[in-house]
Scaffold this motif. Sequence first.
Motif, short mmCIF file in Angstrom:
data_model
loop_
_atom_site.label_atom_id
_atom_site.label_comp_id
_atom_site.label_asym_id
_atom_site.label_seq_id
_atom_site.Cartn_x
_atom_site.Cartn_y
_atom_site.Cartn_z
N PRO A 90 0.85 -1.20 0.00
CA PRO A 90 0.00 0.00 0.00
C PRO A 90 0.88 1.24 0.00
O PRO A 90 1.82 1.33 0.79
CB PRO A 90 -0.79 -0.11 1.30
CG PRO A 90 -0.71 -1.54 1.69
CD PRO A 90 0.63 -2.02 1.20
N SER A 91 0.57 2.17 -0.90
CA SER A 91 1.40 3.37 -1.01
C SER A 91 0.62 4.49 -1.69
O SER A 91 -0.12 4.22 -2.65
CB SER A 91 2.64 3.08 -1.85
OG SER A 91 3.24 4.31 -2.26
N GLY A 116 3.94 -0.42 5.24
CA GLY A 116 5.00 0.52 5.60
C GLY A 116 4.50 1.53 6.62
O GLY A 116 3.29 1.73 6.77
N ARG A 117 5.46 2.10 7.33
CA ARG A 117 5.19 3.25 8.20
C ARG A 117 6.24 4.30 7.85
O ARG A 117 6.95 4.15 6.86
CB ARG A 117 5.29 2.85 9.68
CG ARG A 117 4.04 2.15 10.19
CD ARG A 117 3.04 3.14 10.76
NE ARG A 117 1.67 2.70 10.59
CZ ARG A 117 0.64 3.34 11.17
NH1 ARG A 117 0.85 4.40 11.93
NH2 ARG A 117 -0.61 2.92 10.93
N TYR A 118 6.33 5.36 8.63
CA TYR A 118 7.32 6.41 8.37
C TYR A 118 7.09 6.94 6.95
O TYR A 118 5.95 7.12 6.53
CB TYR A 118 8.75 5.87 8.57
CG TYR A 118 8.94 5.14 9.88
CD1 TYR A 118 8.95 3.75 9.93
CD2 TYR A 118 9.04 5.85 11.08
CE1 TYR A 118 9.08 3.08 11.13
CE2 TYR A 118 9.18 5.18 12.28
CZ TYR A 118 9.20 3.80 12.30
OH TYR A 118 9.31 3.13 13.50
N GLY A 120 7.75 5.25 4.33
CA GLY A 120 7.59 4.12 3.43
C GLY A 120 8.79 3.17 3.50
O GLY A 120 9.65 3.30 4.35
N SER A 140 -2.47 2.23 -4.48
CA SER A 140 -3.04 3.36 -3.75
C SER A 140 -4.56 3.25 -3.67
O SER A 140 -5.19 2.84 -4.64
CB SER A 140 -2.69 4.68 -4.45
OG SER A 140 -3.48 5.74 -3.92
N LEU A 141 -5.10 3.64 -2.52
CA LEU A 141 -6.57 3.65 -2.38
C LEU A 141 -7.13 5.01 -2.76
O LEU A 141 -8.34 5.20 -2.80
CB LEU A 141 -6.97 3.36 -0.93
CG LEU A 141 -6.71 1.98 -0.38
CD1 LEU A 141 -7.48 1.79 0.90
CD2 LEU A 141 -7.06 0.90 -1.38
N GLY A 142 -6.25 5.97 -2.98
CA GLY A 142 -6.77 7.30 -3.29
C GLY A 142 -5.70 8.34 -2.99
O GLY A 142 -4.67 8.01 -2.40
N TYR A 144 -4.55 10.51 -0.92
CA TYR A 144 -4.40 11.06 0.43
C TYR A 144 -3.33 10.23 1.12
O TYR A 144 -3.03 9.10 0.72
CB TYR A 144 -5.73 10.96 1.21
CG TYR A 144 -6.36 9.60 1.15
CD1 TYR A 144 -7.26 9.27 0.13
CD2 TYR A 144 -6.02 8.62 2.07
CE1 TYR A 144 -7.82 8.01 0.06
CE2 TYR A 144 -6.57 7.36 2.01
CZ TYR A 144 -7.47 7.06 1.00
OH TYR A 144 -8.01 5.81 0.92
N VAL A 145 -2.74 10.79 2.15
CA VAL A 145 -1.65 10.08 2.82
C VAL A 145 -2.10 9.65 4.22
O VAL A 145 -2.70 10.44 4.95
CB VAL A 145 -0.39 10.97 2.92
CG1 VAL A 145 0.75 10.19 3.58
CG2 VAL A 145 0.03 11.44 1.53
N ASN A 147 -0.91 7.32 7.87
CA ASN A 147 0.34 7.21 8.64
C ASN A 147 1.06 5.89 8.35
O ASN A 147 2.18 5.67 8.77
CB ASN A 147 0.05 7.32 10.14
CG ASN A 147 -0.40 8.72 10.48
OD1 ASN A 147 0.08 9.69 9.89
ND2 ASN A 147 -1.36 8.82 11.39
N GLY A 148 0.35 5.02 7.63
CA GLY A 148 0.97 3.74 7.32
C GLY A 148 0.05 2.96 6.40
O GLY A 148 -1.07 3.37 6.12
N GLY A 149 0.50 1.82 5.98
CA GLY A 149 -0.24 1.01 5.02
C GLY A 149 -1.33 0.14 5.61
O GLY A 149 -2.11 -0.47 4.86
N1 LIG Z 1 -3.58 5.62 -0.76
C1 LIG Z 1 -3.75 5.20 0.61
C2 LIG Z 1 -2.43 5.11 1.35
C3 LIG Z 1 -1.72 3.93 1.41
C4 LIG Z 1 -0.53 3.88 2.15
C5 LIG Z 1 -0.06 5.04 2.77
C6 LIG Z 1 1.21 5.04 3.52
C7 LIG Z 1 1.59 6.18 4.24
C8 LIG Z 1 2.79 6.19 4.95
C9 LIG Z 1 3.62 5.06 4.92
C10 LIG Z 1 3.24 3.95 4.20
C11 LIG Z 1 2.04 3.93 3.51
N2 LIG Z 1 -0.78 6.19 2.68
C12 LIG Z 1 -1.93 6.23 1.97
#
Ligand SMILES: NCc1ccc(-c2ccccc2)nc1
Length: 240
Positions: A90-91, A116-118, A120, A140-142, A144-145, A147-149
């Motif tokens: 997820p990213s 992932g966290r941080y 990535g 990606s789900l969309g 936006y960010v 805090n993690g996957g």
């Molecule tokens: N598109 C949704 C999504 C998926 C993953 C992350 C993400 C943020 C930080 C670290 C690792 C993954 N953010 C948004």
Amino acid sequence: MRVDVVTIFPEFFQVLDVSLLGKARQAELVETHVHQLRDWAAFKADGTPDAHRTVDDAPFGGGAGMVMKPDVWGKALDEVLQPGGVLVIPSPAGVPFTQALAADLSTEPQLVFACGRYEGIDARVAEHYASVGYRVLEVSLGDYVLNGGEVAAFAMIEAVTRLIPGFMGNAESIVEESHSDGLLEYPSYTRPASWRGHDVPPVLLSGHHGKVAQWRREQQLARTRERRPDLLAADEQDTP
Ligand SMILES: NCc1ccc(-c2ccccc2)nc1
């Protein structure tokens, strides 16, 4: 299907056992395993013990935040990925997750979600597993960010596993969902026929199945034009 999740927050996925997915697991349609990434960080790359079980480090090239270490992820995924397994990362920088991709993934023997966290995961992790023949998807789900996957992985797991044949009791309900035919789904109603002065569209009470089907199709097109013109080919959009 086997679903593995590797994360530093395994407790987040305990609910997998009680949700709708729980029934699928009982039906042995889906086997879920959640792994604590730090279990592979007990020793540093040089073999000395790491009491902190560190999984991140500063980014080469500078910049804010931390990046997840490739060597820790490599030790984890070498153990968790099985032949034919798909690595899903997820990213926010991934390809869009769609109902079509969910259906595609629902036919795979194993999905491994690397959460992932941080900032990535070191980019070489995805590169490595692709180079040794695994299907690797950054998704990606969309736009936006998070805090993690983890939250994204949870959503994808539900979207995929509910499409596994035999999972949903009423298979028809899947066919008529939003996006199953490329359009948004029509509005739904149930009793009472009149509620707070709002009446159900009379055609739905007519018993005329052909007219109902036509009305529903018209509603799908109107809704999609209004809310998701991007889903319509150019010739169907209200482009001036
Ligand atoms: N598109 C949704 C999504 C998926 C993953 C992350 C993400 C943020 C930080 C670290 C690792 C993954 N953010 C948004």
